[in-house]
Design a protein around this motif. Structure first.
Motif, mmCIF file in Angstrom:
data_model
loop_
_atom_site.group_PDB
_atom_site.id
_atom_site.type_symbol
_atom_site.label_atom_id
_atom_site.label_comp_id
_atom_site.label_asym_id
_atom_site.label_seq_id
_atom_site.Cartn_x
_atom_site.Cartn_y
_atom_site.Cartn_z
ATOM 1 N N GLU A 1 89.485 106.980 2.870
ATOM 2 C CA GLU A 1 89.284 107.165 1.430
ATOM 3 C C GLU A 1 88.460 106.036 0.831
ATOM 4 O O GLU A 1 87.542 106.269 0.029
ATOM 5 C CB GLU A 1 90.633 107.259 0.727
ATOM 6 C CG GLU A 1 91.330 108.599 0.907
ATOM 7 C CD GLU A 1 92.483 108.767 -0.059
ATOM 8 O OE1 GLU A 1 92.407 109.666 -0.918
ATOM 9 O OE2 GLU A 1 93.441 107.993 0.055
ATOM 10 N N ARG A 2 88.769 104.809 1.198
ATOM 11 C CA ARG A 2 88.018 103.674 0.655
ATOM 12 C C ARG A 2 86.564 103.715 1.104
ATOM 13 O O ARG A 2 85.651 103.429 0.329
ATOM 14 C CB ARG A 2 88.668 102.357 1.089
ATOM 15 C CG ARG A 2 90.024 102.106 0.467
ATOM 16 C CD ARG A 2 90.445 100.646 0.628
ATOM 17 N NE ARG A 2 90.443 100.227 2.012
ATOM 18 C CZ ARG A 2 91.469 100.374 2.843
ATOM 19 N NH1 ARG A 2 92.570 100.978 2.433
ATOM 20 N NH2 ARG A 2 91.404 99.929 4.084
ATOM 21 N N ARG B 1 84.605 106.346 -0.816
ATOM 22 C CA ARG B 1 84.323 105.927 -2.194
ATOM 23 C C ARG B 1 83.157 104.942 -2.269
ATOM 24 O O ARG B 1 82.510 104.830 -3.311
ATOM 25 C CB ARG B 1 85.572 105.308 -2.821
ATOM 26 C CG ARG B 1 86.655 106.317 -3.167
ATOM 27 C CD ARG B 1 87.671 105.721 -4.134
ATOM 28 N NE ARG B 1 88.388 104.600 -3.541
ATOM 29 C CZ ARG B 1 89.562 104.703 -2.935
ATOM 30 N NH1 ARG B 1 90.150 105.899 -2.815
ATOM 31 N NH2 ARG B 1 90.166 103.641 -2.440
ATOM 32 N N TYR C 1 83.624 114.996 -1.145
ATOM 33 C CA TYR C 1 82.466 114.214 -0.699
ATOM 34 C C TYR C 1 81.524 115.091 0.119
ATOM 35 O O TYR C 1 81.959 116.066 0.757
ATOM 36 C CB TYR C 1 82.928 113.019 0.128
ATOM 37 C CG TYR C 1 83.828 112.080 -0.640
ATOM 38 C CD1 TYR C 1 83.302 111.055 -1.420
ATOM 39 C CD2 TYR C 1 85.217 112.243 -0.611
ATOM 40 C CE1 TYR C 1 84.127 110.206 -2.140
ATOM 41 C CE2 TYR C 1 86.049 111.399 -1.331
ATOM 42 C CZ TYR C 1 85.506 110.386 -2.091
ATOM 43 O OH TYR C 1 86.325 109.550 -2.810
#
Length: 753
Positions: A180-181, A184, A220
């Motif tokens: 997830e990081r 992002r 995404y």
């Protein structure tokens, strides 16, 4: 060309994300020459020395084996062909080696042209960890398995959902959080490519929680998913991505060439399958076009709004699709628990007049399911054949056994739970060691501490004062059983990948453990008394009768050593497959040796059980396993009972009871979807009853006297290979089971089954 090629619709699922841990290999690649990548952990530092920024190569399932030089020669020829094309880099999607041995990694690296050595971008496969007693070797030779890099205007993410000696895989919370990081941090307009070893989606059941990854990447522009493992060539399109499964070097001299190109529909990756023949000539066949624009195939069909309501023997499904989605059909099915591929059992839902025609509804048969939590897979199919997949969870009610409480630990619970006097101890792969005093209502902690990473069972000493903990950090630890305080540790040179055996020798307590290819004998103060070599790896459990120590080895042999000195007493070949890989795969390398009452010693191989004379090593009997077609009886520890020897076929999920004096089968029964590692737990109230939580999380009750098996409860929502613990009695009895997600589950109501 390839031995298997299909163009299918595949799948995708979805769910959560949690804790925090940054991968130690962070990679940054520019598109130009000389761009560097940074490795923050052990292993190689990757650097791209040049190459075409818009093109790269891919490899899958090389299975490098130094005993198969022809395969290595094929790889060298392929790499020479790739080198001549000057790629920006080379992706390798796992199963690089056959057994994860150091010499195989070295053979792999030696076969790579010097100009490409720092351009290789690998992720590990199951062959790097499944039979390896030192998964750290992958990192030492190749670096971390979860990382990302940028090249040619694309962002690449490599994922590794594996742990040492694991069958059935899982994305840990730290991997999901890292993913997830990382997502992002990617600039909004940058297309993303994910690569790993295992195909994802509903057509494949490899990593149990791949739905969580697909839920995370939902927002995404993940356009390509490149994988191996299945040893075939296949393209599937789902959830806005194109998944490409590449073929194995075992099936032919294949690699895949990828070029960024412009099509009438926009930018795309063109993928061709390349076969490099023995004379060096190559032929190419276009395999796939991966569109890089938004939306990708199937991406506009979801997300859904879903409900799954159990109604008697069926589950009522309601699915509301996206208002602008051009949906041709909607299907649903219960998530399959068996390993591998599953294309069957889809149920077509009907379009209703509700919600403006966006609602689809129907009934899915659940008559053969057991109580507990389950997943329903839902698939929408578009007019172009692309699909969008998701998952909704539901739970079937129970009138007897149920999960009363749960306790979250950090890391995977991989080894068996330890139990003594009502205290249960769990160790995790992140080195968390925790003791509890579980009841049928709650799970109060006794103490918590940290130690080295734990992949095997902690063991209480005979007097209950100490807890011995084998760790993958090369140490055997002793902790105070009352407080958890560390008392001592002994360095043994390699990961402790096998379980401990304790026995008395001349009135003194001794510890026996296999470490790599060495058997150690220690006293309870941690002093090494002797060590002995046995030629092959071992990740099982030795046994000692006070005179000799018995152990199975990856060289296909059973060994007996003098318990006092470590001198070899005898060895006996149980399999001879003519290669290191064959002997490990089919031999007794993960065997839990058992002593039989008549002076025989029981060993298990991949397909059979064999009793040897303890004094001489001569064969007393061979079981009927090969004739019965049993597979993976090696990995579930056998249980010697007054009713016979209880064996579990891990792949077929059947239980077998055999005569302890002849090896002949008394009876067998269907039990589980699959099992690996977890052993049956005896009931303290009925000597014929055993409880087993199998790999898929299903709890079964095995009654040896009545020759029956009952499927009781789906305990875990993910895989486990940890043996459960049973404490208490009657209505206050509780069975404690731990899973890959690090959660302990307290099951009560067993007395009502």
């Amino acid at each position: 060309m390839s031995s298997a090629r299909t163009e299918t619709t595949s799948t995708a699922l979805s769910l959560k994300s949690l804790t925090t841990s940054v991968s130690r290999r962070a990679v940054l690649l520019g598109g130009g020459a000389g761009a560097l990548s940074l490795a923050l952990g052990g292993g190689r530092v990757h650097a791209v020395p040049g190459g075409e920024p818009g093109s790269f190569a891919m490899l899958m399932d090389l299975h490098i084996d130094d005993e198969r030089p022809a395969r290595t020669a094929d790889f060298e020829r392929i790499m020479a062909h790739i080198e001549a094309r000057n790629p920006g880099f080379v992706l390798n999607c796992g199963d690089i080696t056959e057994l994860g041995l150091a010499r195989e990694y070295e053979a792999y690296l030696a076969a790579i042209p010097e100009s490409l050595r720092e351009a290789m971008m690998e992720v590990p496969g199951n062959h790097e960890q499944q039979w390896s007693v030192n998964y750290d070797l992958y990192e030492q030779y190749l670096g971390e398995g979860t990382y990302s890099f940028d090249a040619g205007g694309l962002h690449f993410i490599g994922l590794d959902p594996q742990a040492m000696m694991e069958w059935g895989w899982f994305y840990d919370d730290d991997v999901l959080d890292w993913l997830e990081r990382d997502l992002r941090s990617v600039p909004e307009a940058t297309p993303i490519i994910l690569f790993q070893h295992y195909a994802m989606g509903a057509d494949w059941n490899y990593v149990h929680n791949d739905d969580e990854v697909l839920r995370i990447i939902e927002g995404y522009p993940v356009r390509g998913i490149f994988v191996g493992h299945s040893h075939l060539t296949e393209v599937s399109r789902y959830n806005g991505a194109t998944q490409v499964i590449g073929n194995s070097l075992k099936n032919g001299p294949y690699y895949y060439w990828v070029e960024r190109t412009d099509t009438d529909s926009g930018p795309a990756l063109e993928i061709t399958e390349v076969t490099v023949h023995a004379d060096g000539e190559a032929e190419e066949e276009q395999l796939a076009i991966v569109p890089l624009d938004d939306p990708g195939p199937g991406g506009d069909l979801g997300p859904f709004q879903m409900r799954a309501n159990p109604e008697g023997s069926e589950v009522a499904m309601r699915v509301d699709v996206h208002p602008r989605a051009d949906v041709r059909e909607v299907q649903a099915r219960v998530h399959p628990y068996a390993y591998g591929r599953d294309l069957e059992r889809w149920v077509n839902l009907d379009r209703t007049g509700q919600a403006g025609g966006r609602r689809w509804a129907g009934q899915v048969d659940a008559a053969e399911l057991w109580p507990g939590p389950h997943k329903m897979e839902v698939r929408a199919v578009g007019a172009d054949g692309a699909v969008y997949d998701d998952v909704v969870r539901f739970e079937l009610p129970t009138s007897s056994a149920r999960v009363e409480w749960t306790t979250q630990l950090q890391g995977r619970i991989q080894g068996a739970l330890a139990e003594r006097d009502g205290v249960v101890v769990a160790g995790t792969t992140t080195g968390h060691l925790e003791a509890y005093a579980p009841t049928h209502r709650s799970n109060p902690p006794v103490w918590r501490t940290t130690t080295g990473p734990v992949y095997r069972q902690p063991v209480f000493t005979p007097d209950g004062s100490h807890l011995l903990v084998p760790s993958s950090d090369h140490h055997l630890y002793a902790h105070d059983a009352g407080s958890g305080a560390e008392l001592w540790s002994t360095e043994l040179g390699s990961p402790l990948a096998g379980d401990l055996a304790l026995a008395e020798v001349d009135g003194q307590d001794r510890v026996f453990v296999a470490v790599g290819t060495t058997l150690f004998s220690l006293d309870l103060g941690g002093e090494v008394l002797w060590s002995a070599e046995f030629n092959g790896i071992c990740a099982g459990r030795p046994e000692c009768d006070g005179e000799q120590v018995y152990i199975g080895s990856g060289d296909g042999n059973a060994y007996a050593f003098d318990a006092r000195t470590g001198e070899l007493a005898w060895q006996r070949a149980l399999v001879d497959r003519g290669s290191t890989y064959g002997n490990v795969l089919y031999g007794p390398w993960a065997c839990y040796v058992r002593l039989l009452p008549d002076g025989a010693v029981l060993f298990t191989t991949f397909t059979n059980a064999i009793a040897l004379d303890a004094a001489t090593g001569q064969v007393r009997w061979e079981g009927e396993g090969d004739d019965l077609g049993t597979v993976q009886v090696l990995y579930t520890p056998p249980t010697v009972t007054e009713y016979g020897i209880l064996l579990v076929d891990g792949l077929n999920g059947t239980v077998h009871v055999v005569d302890e004096t002849t090896g002949s089968q008394k009876w067998q029964a269907e039990a589980l979807p699959r099992n690996f590692g977890a052993a049956p737990v005896p009931s303290p109230e009925n000597d014929s009853v055993y409880w087993l939580v199998g790999q898929s999380g299903l709890l079964v009750r095995i009654d040896l006297a009545n020759k029956s098996v009952d499927q009781v409860l789906q305990v875990l929502p993910n895989y486990t290979q940890s043996t459960a613990a049973l404490v208490g009695s009657g209505s206050e009895q509780v069975l404690v089971a731990g899973g890959q997600d690090g959660v302990l589950h307290g099951v009560v109501g067993l007395h009502q089954v």
